[in-house]
Design a protein around this motif. Structure first.
Motif, PDB file in Angstrom:
ATOM      1  N   VAL A  92      38.736  14.665 -15.641  1.00  0.00           N
ATOM      2  CA  VAL A  92      37.520  14.712 -14.822  1.00  0.00           C
ATOM      3  C   VAL A  92      37.548  15.975 -13.958  1.00  0.00           C
ATOM      4  O   VAL A  92      36.556  16.712 -13.881  1.00  0.00           O
ATOM      5  CB  VAL A  92      37.395  13.447 -13.928  1.00  0.00           C
ATOM      6  CG1 VAL A  92      36.219  13.583 -12.968  1.00  0.00           C
ATOM      7  CG2 VAL A  92      37.255  12.192 -14.774  1.00  0.00           C
ATOM      8  N   LYS A  93      38.686  16.250 -13.338  1.00  0.00           N
ATOM      9  CA  LYS A  93      38.829  17.422 -12.466  1.00  0.00           C
ATOM     10  C   LYS A  93      38.598  18.716 -13.244  1.00  0.00           C
ATOM     11  O   LYS A  93      37.915  19.617 -12.756  1.00  0.00           O
ATOM     12  CB  LYS A  93      40.219  17.414 -11.829  1.00  0.00           C
ATOM     13  CG  LYS A  93      40.412  18.435 -10.747  1.00  0.00           C
ATOM     14  CD  LYS A  93      39.485  18.203  -9.585  1.00  0.00           C
ATOM     15  CE  LYS A  93      40.207  17.849  -8.332  1.00  0.00           C
ATOM     16  NZ  LYS A  93      39.311  17.826  -7.166  1.00  0.00           N
ATOM     17  N   VAL A  94      39.137  18.808 -14.451  1.00  0.00           N
ATOM     18  CA  VAL A  94      38.924  19.997 -15.285  1.00  0.00           C
ATOM     19  C   VAL A  94      37.439  20.128 -15.637  1.00  0.00           C
ATOM     20  O   VAL A  94      36.856  21.210 -15.536  1.00  0.00           O
ATOM     21  CB  VAL A  94      39.801  19.943 -16.560  1.00  0.00           C
ATOM     22  CG1 VAL A  94      39.356  20.981 -17.585  1.00  0.00           C
ATOM     23  CG2 VAL A  94      41.267  20.146 -16.197  1.00  0.00           C
ATOM     24  N   GLY A  95      36.815  19.031 -16.028  1.00  0.00           N
ATOM     25  CA  GLY A  95      35.390  19.054 -16.367  1.00  0.00           C
ATOM     26  C   GLY A  95      34.517  19.509 -15.210  1.00  0.00           C
ATOM     27  O   GLY A  95      33.501  20.186 -15.410  1.00  0.00           O
ATOM     28  N   GLN A  96      34.913  19.150 -13.991  1.00  0.00           N
ATOM     29  CA  GLN A  96      34.151  19.559 -12.806  1.00  0.00           C
ATOM     30  C   GLN A  96      34.131  21.078 -12.619  1.00  0.00           C
ATOM     31  O   GLN A  96      33.242  21.602 -11.958  1.00  0.00           O
ATOM     32  CB  GLN A  96      34.734  18.920 -11.546  1.00  0.00           C
ATOM     33  CG  GLN A  96      34.436  17.445 -11.406  1.00  0.00           C
ATOM     34  CD  GLN A  96      34.999  16.910 -10.109  1.00  0.00           C
ATOM     35  OE1 GLN A  96      36.203  16.743  -9.950  1.00  0.00           O
ATOM     36  NE2 GLN A  96      34.114  16.657  -9.168  1.00  0.00           N
ATOM     37  N   GLN A  97      35.107  21.765 -13.175  1.00  0.00           N
ATOM     38  CA  GLN A  97      35.205  23.214 -12.982  1.00  0.00           C
ATOM     39  C   GLN A  97      34.352  24.002 -13.961  1.00  0.00           C
ATOM     40  O   GLN A  97      34.196  25.210 -13.815  1.00  0.00           O
ATOM     41  CB  GLN A  97      36.670  23.670 -13.095  1.00  0.00           C
ATOM     42  CG  GLN A  97      37.653  22.900 -12.230  1.00  0.00           C
ATOM     43  CD  GLN A  97      37.182  22.679 -10.807  1.00  0.00           C
ATOM     44  OE1 GLN A  97      36.801  23.612 -10.118  1.00  0.00           O
ATOM     45  NE2 GLN A  97      37.208  21.431 -10.360  1.00  0.00           N
ATOM     46  N   LEU A  98      33.812  23.342 -14.973  1.00  0.00           N
ATOM     47  CA  LEU A  98      32.943  24.019 -15.945  1.00  0.00           C
ATOM     48  C   LEU A  98      31.545  24.165 -15.345  1.00  0.00           C
ATOM     49  O   LEU A  98      30.915  23.163 -15.006  1.00  0.00           O
ATOM     50  CB  LEU A  98      32.879  23.220 -17.253  1.00  0.00           C
ATOM     51  CG  LEU A  98      34.162  23.183 -18.055  1.00  0.00           C
ATOM     52  CD1 LEU A  98      34.103  22.069 -19.104  1.00  0.00           C
ATOM     53  CD2 LEU A  98      34.427  24.532 -18.709  1.00  0.00           C
ATOM     54  N   ASN A  99      31.083  25.376 -15.211  1.00  0.00           N
ATOM     55  CA  ASN A  99      29.781  25.636 -14.618  1.00  0.00           C
ATOM     56  C   ASN A  99      28.724  25.677 -15.726  1.00  0.00           C
ATOM     57  O   ASN A  99      28.729  26.596 -16.542  1.00  0.00           O
ATOM     58  CB  ASN A  99      29.828  26.960 -13.858  1.00  0.00           C
ATOM     59  CG  ASN A  99      28.551  27.242 -13.119  1.00  0.00           C
ATOM     60  OD1 ASN A  99      27.468  26.847 -13.530  1.00  0.00           O
ATOM     61  ND2 ASN A  99      28.669  27.949 -12.008  1.00  0.00           N
ATOM     62  N   PRO A 100      27.809  24.700 -15.744  1.00  0.00           N
ATOM     63  CA  PRO A 100      26.834  24.625 -16.835  1.00  0.00           C
ATOM     64  C   PRO A 100      25.935  25.852 -16.963  1.00  0.00           C
ATOM     65  O   PRO A 100      25.406  26.117 -18.034  1.00  0.00           O
ATOM     66  CB  PRO A 100      25.989  23.391 -16.509  1.00  0.00           C
ATOM     67  CG  PRO A 100      26.630  22.714 -15.376  1.00  0.00           C
ATOM     68  CD  PRO A 100      27.645  23.629 -14.776  1.00  0.00           C
TER      69      PRO A 100
END
Length: 177
Positions: free
Chosen positions: A142-150
């Motif tokens: 989840v933490k890694v996914g939060q760092q992806l800027n759409p």
């Protein structure tokens, strides 16, 4: 999240973004609890390898591998190596399923992932796809996914690991801007 596919955890983080304040927890199997241990986890630095020193104007794909609970074997990646511009590894010294013992480790993982993703945008502005491979605990995903800027990243292909499969990693969901 203990039974959720990695893809679902990364996608949940991606949809949440890193803007809202989110508290993540790890289920500690030995003590059968979601409470973080009182003892502070020994810091294990995250090592980032494979990052280039200069910018490339080439177009192509990049693979990013997170080695936290287990090592990801590059030869298991279901992508032709000649089509990859680079493989970036984010790892702990000795990956194991009991790696995550503190919310501070999640903060460090988020900072490392954010740094890697920003560097990739800077070093490979024409990258067509990122391929993300993750071997780690659900809250870390989840933490890694939060760092992806759409709005800033190219499409990000996620994969699920299947030990019995051939290849071991199967494409699951593609996060597109």
């Amino acid at each position: 999240f203990p039974l959720a596919p990695v893809t679902a955890c990364i996608a949940a983080g991606y949809l949440l973004t890193n803007r809202p304040r989110v508290r993540l927890f790890q289920h500690h199997r030995a003590k059968i609890t979601w409470v973080w241990p009182n003892t502070k986890a020994a810091p294990r630095k995250l090592k980032i390898s494979g990052m280039p020193s200069k910018r490339s104007e080439r177009s192509g794909s990049i693979a990013v591998c997170f080695h936290l609970s287990a090592r990801i074997i590059h030869s298991d990646l279901p992508i032709a190596k000649r089509s990859l511009l680079r493989i970036i590894d984010v790892s702990v010294t000795a990956p194991d399923v009991h790696w995550l013992k503190s919310p501070h480790q999640l903060d460090a993982l988020g900072a490392a992932a954010g740094s890697v993703f920003e560097s990739l945008q800077r070093h490979f502005p024409k990258a067509s796809h990122w391929h993300l491979f993750y071997a780690g605990p659900a809250p870390g995903a989840v933490k890694v996914g939060q760092q992806l800027n759409p709005t800033m990243t190219p499409p990000v292909q996620l994969y699920e690991y299947n030990r019995a499969g051939s290849p071991h990693y199967e494409p699951s969901l593609c996060l597109t801007p």
